[in-house]
Design an enzyme around this catalytic site. Structure first.
Site, short mmCIF file in Angstrom:
data_model
loop_
_atom_site.label_atom_id
_atom_site.label_comp_id
_atom_site.label_asym_id
_atom_site.label_seq_id
_atom_site.Cartn_x
_atom_site.Cartn_y
_atom_site.Cartn_z
N GLU A 75 14.73 -14.74 -0.97
CA GLU A 75 15.11 -15.90 -0.16
C GLU A 75 14.08 -17.02 -0.28
OE1 GLU A 75 15.90 -14.97 3.90
OE2 GLU A 75 17.00 -13.12 3.42
N ASP A 122 0.84 -1.19 0.00
CA ASP A 122 0.00 0.00 0.00
C ASP A 122 0.88 1.25 0.00
OD1 ASP A 122 -2.75 1.18 0.44
OD2 ASP A 122 -1.76 1.93 2.25
#
Length: 547
Positions: free
Chosen positions: A265, A205
């Site tokens: 990751e 956002d």
């Protein structure tokens, strides 16, 4: 058993279905949607042919901005269920082949968040610098002229610290201080929490609001001829400023690199950022998505504003993006939970509405980039007219009646024609359901093979069938000159597709100078050739394979 190969690029060209959880499906009878409601409707969502869902905030919150004011980033608000319910949702979505993205609101928290409760206690506590604090001017007035999107100054006086704090939205939504590395670390820990729980990505956002200029310089005035109203309505003085110092700061690039490194990751995590800036939206989008080390994709407000798509503004958006960052990847949307639904925002004659709706989704799914669809869009829902006495949105209440806020696009999803409250809830819904919505329910649309809902399914299937539409390059035949017909070519290693759209309410004839093109029958679009010209009906479309 050899596992299925993971597609790390699933997001590139993917179609994401946005769910506003308060308004999707209520299962506990309180008139508000919940996580179990979303889980119960996942088979329907999967049947559309989308790749992922994006769920607007469901975190613990006082709900003054309906979840975009977070008081606990790592828990579910009891209104929506609990963490076990979320885990079930994740499992069910993955079983159906759907990715799950959640809405992270990192730029600000609720003033009830423990971080802010401590920060406001005094000027020397451990978290005293976790939010943006500033001294008053000598005369006691606010530090500068920065404005809140929700009205008034973006500074709020706090009597405990005897300082002002920054809030770009409600005064109950203080802005975090991203210049403090501890804040960044804490937010990355939040991100890891949800990744470890199984989410496939995030919608970020207000991604360009993370950093402010530490100089606290006044924003300059924006000349009236340069003002537009994509981020805020014309009645809001926020549009009067050039927002050079309160957002979109260069320091954000380094944080986004840290965020991307964390996502990398994980096997195939991805993120899309919301860029709210009327002056430099595409420039910022390019900065944030270029290089492969920041955002996977971003969306600006180019097609979320008051201007309907034209050949000129579509061409301008893409050529501007191409010139700023050729390797950038955009995510396009025509509607979401913050803007008037496009069926109302871009009005046409009632007898053409269904035709236009069918073309809009064909156009959106043909543009280079990923796509966000908003719940109810597939039913052709118009903006609801919510009376003042039933308004919930503080934004609308502030600027009523000239701007009615966001409640009109947030009314509940309509499922079953003969059921109480259109199958959304057994109790009174938190927002009223308009009569015209209740007459256009999913079960009615399902029974009609030629309905708009089934047209959406056809177009989504067509996009999946043609790799050029999801991941291919785009080459414009149309330029920025006057004209009503948009023409471009989508090209991948496998194929080249010619896409033609008549974007006006009258028939159009265009010279057809292309050789060896085989027309494709696509979801009921009709056109014909005569004297080396292509004839398109009002809001018609043509697709062809170029040999």
């Amino acid at each position: 058993m050899i596992g299925k190969e993971i597609d790390k690029d699933w997001w590139r060209g993917g179609v994401i279905y946005q769910i506003y959880p308060r308004s999707y499906q209520d299962t506990n009878g309180d008139g508000v949607g919940d996580l179990n409601g979303i889980t119960s409707r996942l088979p329907y969502i999967a049947s559309l042919g989308v790749d992922a869902i994006w769920i607007s905030p469901f975190f613990t919150s006082p709900m003054l901005d309906f979840g975009y004011d977070v008081s606990d980033y790592c828990d579910v608000d009891p209104m929506f269920g609990n963490l076990a319910d979320f885990d079930k949702l994740i499992s069910a979505a993955h079983y159906l082949g759907l990715k799950v993205m959640i809405d992270l609101v990192l730029s600000h928290t609720s003033d009830q968040h423990p971080w802010f409760v401590e920060s406001r206690r005094d000027q020397t506590n451990h978290k005293s610098d976790w939010y943006v604090w500033a001294d008053a001017k000598p005369d006691g007035t606010v530090p500068n002229n920065w404005l809140s999107i929700f009205g008034g100054s973006s500074w709020q006086w706090d009597s405990r610290r005897k300082q002002y704090y920054l809030h770009n939205f409600l005064k109950s939504q203080p802005d975090l201080n991203f210049h403090n590395p501890d804040v960044q670390d804490a937010l990355l820990d939040v991100t890891r929490f949800w990744l470890d729980r199984g989410v496939d990505g995030f919608r970020l956002d207000t991604i360009n609001f993370y950093f402010h200029s530490q100089t606290l310089r006044d924003n300059p005035a924006l000349p009236p001829e340069l003002q537009n109203y994509n981020t805020a309505p014309s009645v809001n003085p926020y549009t009067y400023q050039s927002h050079l110092y309160d957002k979109s700061q260069p320091e954000n690039l380094e944080f986004l690199k840290r965020f991307r490194a964390l996502l990398d990751e994980y096997p195939a995590a991805a993120a899309v950022g919301e860029v709210g800036d009327d002056e430099r939206g595409l420039e910022i989008l390019a900065d944030y998505t270029s290089g492969g080390d920041k955002m996977h994709m971003c969306y600006a407000f180019d097609f979320l504003g008051p201007d309907a798509p034209t050949p000129q503004n579509v061409y301008k958006a893409f050529t501007s993006l191409q010139s700023e960052a050729p390797d950038a990847w955009a995510c396009w949307a025509f509607s979401n939970h913050d803007v008037v639904r496009y069926c109302t925002r871009w009005p046409v004659k009632p007898d053409l509405q269904d035709t236009v709706n069918r073309q809009r989704i064909a156009l959106l799914l043909s543009l280079r980039g990923s796509v966000c669809l908003y719940q109810g869009e597939e039913l052709g829902l118009q903006e609801a007219d919510v009376p003042y006495e039933e308004l919930q949105d503080p934004y609308g209440i502030e600027f009523w009646p000239d701007f009615k806020g966001r409640d009109g696009c947030r009314t509940p999803m309509v499922w079953e024609y003969e059921h109480t409250n259109a199958g959304f809830s057994e109790s009174k819904p938190w927002l009223p359901i308009p009569e015209d919505h209740a007459a256009t329910t999913v079960d009615i649309e399902e029974q009609n093979e030629t309905s708009l809902l089934n047209h959406y399914r056809d177009m989504l299937a067509f996009r999946k069938l043609h790799p050029a539409l999801s991941k291919g390059a785009i080459h414009f035949v149309t330029n920025d000159e006057e004209g009503d017909v948009l023409i471009f070519i989508r090209e991948s290693e496998e194929e080249r597709l010619l896409c033609v759209f008549n974007l006006v309410a009258e028939e159009r004839e265009v010279p057809f100078d292309f050789e060896n093109v085989e027309a494709l029958e696509v979801a009921g679009f009709e056109s014909f050739m005569m004297d080396n010209s292509l004839h398109l009906p009002a809001y018609g479309a043509y697709f062809g394979v170029m040999k």
